[in-house]
Write a protein that holds these residues in place. Structure first.
Motif, mmCIF file in Angstrom:
data_model
loop_
_atom_site.group_PDB
_atom_site.id
_atom_site.type_symbol
_atom_site.label_atom_id
_atom_site.label_comp_id
_atom_site.label_asym_id
_atom_site.label_seq_id
_atom_site.Cartn_x
_atom_site.Cartn_y
_atom_site.Cartn_z
ATOM 1 N N GLY A 1 -1.806 -0.281 13.247
ATOM 2 C CA GLY A 1 -1.858 -0.630 11.682
ATOM 3 C C GLY A 1 -2.669 0.260 10.849
ATOM 4 O O GLY A 1 -2.160 0.866 9.973
ATOM 5 N N ILE A 2 -3.767 0.713 11.520
ATOM 6 C CA ILE A 2 -4.628 1.599 10.544
ATOM 7 C C ILE A 2 -4.127 3.010 10.605
ATOM 8 O O ILE A 2 -4.012 3.659 9.646
ATOM 9 N N SER A 3 -3.474 3.554 11.519
ATOM 10 C CA SER A 3 -2.657 4.501 11.560
ATOM 11 C C SER A 3 -1.489 4.710 10.516
ATOM 12 O O SER A 3 -1.405 5.749 10.089
ATOM 13 N N GLU B 1 -3.004 5.117 7.282
ATOM 14 C CA GLU B 1 -3.280 6.496 7.106
ATOM 15 C C GLU B 1 -2.218 7.416 6.658
ATOM 16 O O GLU B 1 -2.229 8.595 5.909
ATOM 17 N N GLY B 2 -1.212 7.080 7.501
ATOM 18 C CA GLY B 2 0.140 7.840 7.350
ATOM 19 C C GLY B 2 0.547 7.797 5.913
ATOM 20 O O GLY B 2 1.388 8.657 5.537
ATOM 21 N N CYS B 3 0.270 6.776 5.141
ATOM 22 C CA CYS B 3 0.695 6.775 3.671
ATOM 23 C C CYS B 3 0.076 7.858 2.807
ATOM 24 O O CYS B 3 0.645 8.178 1.806
ATOM 25 N N TRP C 1 0.824 -1.055 -0.061
ATOM 26 C CA TRP C 1 -0.018 0.031 0.125
ATOM 27 C C TRP C 1 0.829 1.198 -0.022
ATOM 28 O O TRP C 1 0.614 2.283 -0.522
ATOM 29 N N SER C 2 1.923 1.274 0.586
ATOM 30 C CA SER C 2 2.802 2.186 0.842
ATOM 31 C C SER C 2 3.250 2.789 -0.562
ATOM 32 O O SER C 2 3.530 4.191 -0.912
ATOM 33 N N VAL C 3 3.408 2.203 -1.520
ATOM 34 C CA VAL C 3 3.677 2.310 -2.834
ATOM 35 C C VAL C 3 2.386 2.888 -3.743
ATOM 36 O O VAL C 3 2.167 3.993 -4.377
ATOM 37 N N SER C 4 1.301 2.013 -3.670
ATOM 38 C CA SER C 4 0.046 2.356 -4.476
ATOM 39 C C SER C 4 -0.387 3.886 -3.927
ATOM 40 O O SER C 4 -1.171 4.575 -4.639
ATOM 41 N N ALA C 5 -0.454 3.952 -2.580
ATOM 42 C CA ALA C 5 -1.017 5.269 -1.925
ATOM 43 C C ALA C 5 -0.453 6.537 -2.487
ATOM 44 O O ALA C 5 -1.232 7.633 -3.061
ATOM 45 N N ILE C 6 0.781 6.358 -3.063
ATOM 46 C CA ILE C 6 1.653 7.540 -3.626
ATOM 47 C C ILE C 6 1.057 7.819 -5.110
ATOM 48 O O ILE C 6 0.759 8.535 -5.635
ATOM 49 N N THR D 1 -7.480 10.028 11.719
ATOM 50 C CA THR D 1 -8.999 9.953 10.927
ATOM 51 C C THR D 1 -9.477 11.301 10.648
ATOM 52 O O THR D 1 -10.320 11.565 9.860
ATOM 53 N N LEU D 2 -9.603 12.023 12.002
ATOM 54 C CA LEU D 2 -10.370 13.319 11.864
ATOM 55 C C LEU D 2 -9.512 14.228 10.840
ATOM 56 O O LEU D 2 -10.059 15.020 9.997
#
Length: 464
Positions: free
Chosen positions: A343-345, A348-350, A274-279, A404-405
């Motif tokens: 993990g969810i954080s 979202e960081g990506c 995901w870290s690649v796809s998010a970008i 998230t907010l």
């Protein structure tokens, strides 16, 4: 999720996920199987001391690398820069900083500032060097789509670590020294393999680009505070616990993290891809629902994985933990649910990384770290190890809530928040029951309800 494989976005994510699955599961399963060996051979005090050394390395990494490995991934994926030039700047910077750290550690030891045994000092330096270079090279390989090299290097490192541990701990019986040697040698072997399989050595001939270095550091330097904040969330409790309760308590607490590692492995498989796809696929409006769909999938894996492990926590603990380590089962539930929010954080960081909002991501992590650290000092003297586990859970929860907010200002994810909140409430309830070590039937009922909720979200795909 309809047409999941047909969409090229999902194809790339699926391919990378499968490769990282091979890497993560292969390495983590072998590491997981070593836990009974550690708890059988090492004392709680020895394991606690060795764990503090590893924890200290994780503190030194962001400070003495300037977190430049994160800039490697982001800038290698940016078409404006040449990936060879980016990794060249990173490797040279890390080389200089590693030499500086070595000199600094020697001087501090010589002056008597560091009251630490030579074996631990050597372990600190070697582990730092191996992790610093491997992290940077790994980001370069991810960005240039050479994930297979990461997979093989990770498997090589773990297999060698396993062989050395059995040789040094069981055959030669040299205790914690064998543990440290196995960790250091296997890490260096992983780095050596990556270097031999890539053209990184040749990039060292490239002229040092100070302009690029400045640009990369402007991006990565704020992430130092983010990494330090994650360190406070992940590791500060171990120092505080050791201070108030002794190294033995820290050894038990450190072992209790081994069961949550099962879940973090599942998350890590997906996070790496995901870290690649998010970008590459970032869309602030999430028009096709890609980000929302993946968020549902990731949360579903995290929540259901946590629920299943909580249900069988005592059984797993009975298999893994020997002697005095068995009592670690009591601290697993809180660490498990903390792992979900952690993990969810990270997921979202990506999204912050995609828009180069590194200052914002650092601020959100600092909020959780501040809460976690304050609770550690308040609760550990009163509740001991359970206080540390509770503080960790709350710290991760705060990071997730704040991110998230705050993400609403960056991207409009198409997420069904009402069902996600219900799932979280049910999971917290199960965590409480699991901490008591009872009510398995109620926990099983909660798991069934969670399966229904998460299946409905994943099956429908885009919720809107």
């Amino acid at each position: 999720m309809r047409n999941f494989i047909k969409n090229s976005k999902y194809k790339d994510l699926t391919k990378n996920t499968l490769l990282f699955t091979l890497s993560n599961f292969g390495t983590k399963i072998i590491s997981f199987l070593l836990v009974p060996l550690y708890t059988y051979v090492l004392s709680t005090s020895d394991y606690g001391t060795a764990d503090l050394m590893t924890t200290t390395v994780s503190l030194l990494l962001p400070v003495f690398t300037f977190n430049i490995q994160d800039a490697v991934l982001r800038f290698c994926l940016d078409k404006e820069y040449y990936s060879e030039q980016v990794i060249s700047v990173s490797v040279k910077t890390i080389s200089i900083n590693t030499c500086f750290l070595g000199i600094l550690l020697y001087l501090l030891k010589f002056l008597g500032v560091l009251a630490i045994e030579d074996k631990y000092l050597a372990f600190l330096f070697i582990s730092f060097a191996a992790a610093a270079f491997f992290n940077s090279i790994q980001m370069y390989l991810k960005a240039t789509e050479r994930v297979e090299v990461i997979v093989v290097s990770s498997l090589l490192t773990t297999v060698l670590n396993c062989i050395l541990n059995m040789l040094l701990l069981l055959y030669l019986k040299i205790g914690v020294n064998g543990y440290l040697i196995a960790q250091a040698v296997s890490s260096l072997a992983g780095v050596a393999y990556c270097v031999l399989r890539t053209s990184i050595i040749h990039t060292l001939k490239i002229r040092f680009d100070f302009v690029l270095l400045k640009t990369m550091l402007l991006y990565s330097t704020p992430l130092i505070f983010n990494s330090l904040a994650w360190w406070l969330n992940n590791a500060s409790d171990r120092y505080i616990l050791s201070y108030f309760c002794g190294a033995g308590s820290n050894g038990i607490y450190s072992v209790s993290y081994k069961i949550p590692t099962i879940l973090s492995t599942l998350q890590g498989v997906f996070y790496n891809a995901w870290s690649v796809s998010a970008i590459k696929e970032f869309d602030s409006q999430d028009k096709d629902g890609f980000v929302g769909n993946i968020y549902h999938l990731y949360c579903g894996i995290s929540i259901l994985g946590c629920s299943v492990i909580l249900l069988f926590n005592n059984v797993i603990a009975g298999i893994l933990y020997s002697n005095d380590f068995y009592k670690a089962w009591k601290y697993v539930p809180l660490l498990m649910i903390g792992t979900v929010f952690n993990g969810i954080s990270l997921f979202e960081g990506c999204l912050y990384t995609a828009v180069k909002r590194t200052k914002s991501v650092s601020k959100t992590t600092m909020a959780g770290a501040l809460v976690n650290t304050c609770l550690n000092f308040l609760l550990i003297p009163v509740w001991g190890t359970m206080g540390a586990a509770f503080a960790t859970f709350v710290g991760y929860f705060v990071v997730w809530l704040v991110r998230t907010l705050d993400l609403r200002n960056i991207i409009m994810m198409k997420v069904k928040w009402s069902k996600q909140i219900i799932s979280i409430i049910l999971l917290i309830l199960q965590c409480f029951l699991a901490s008591l070590g009872r009510y398995a039937f109620i926990q099983a009922a909660i798991l069934i309800v969670l399966c229904q909720i998460q299946y409905s979200l994943i099956r429908k795909g885009n919720p809107q």
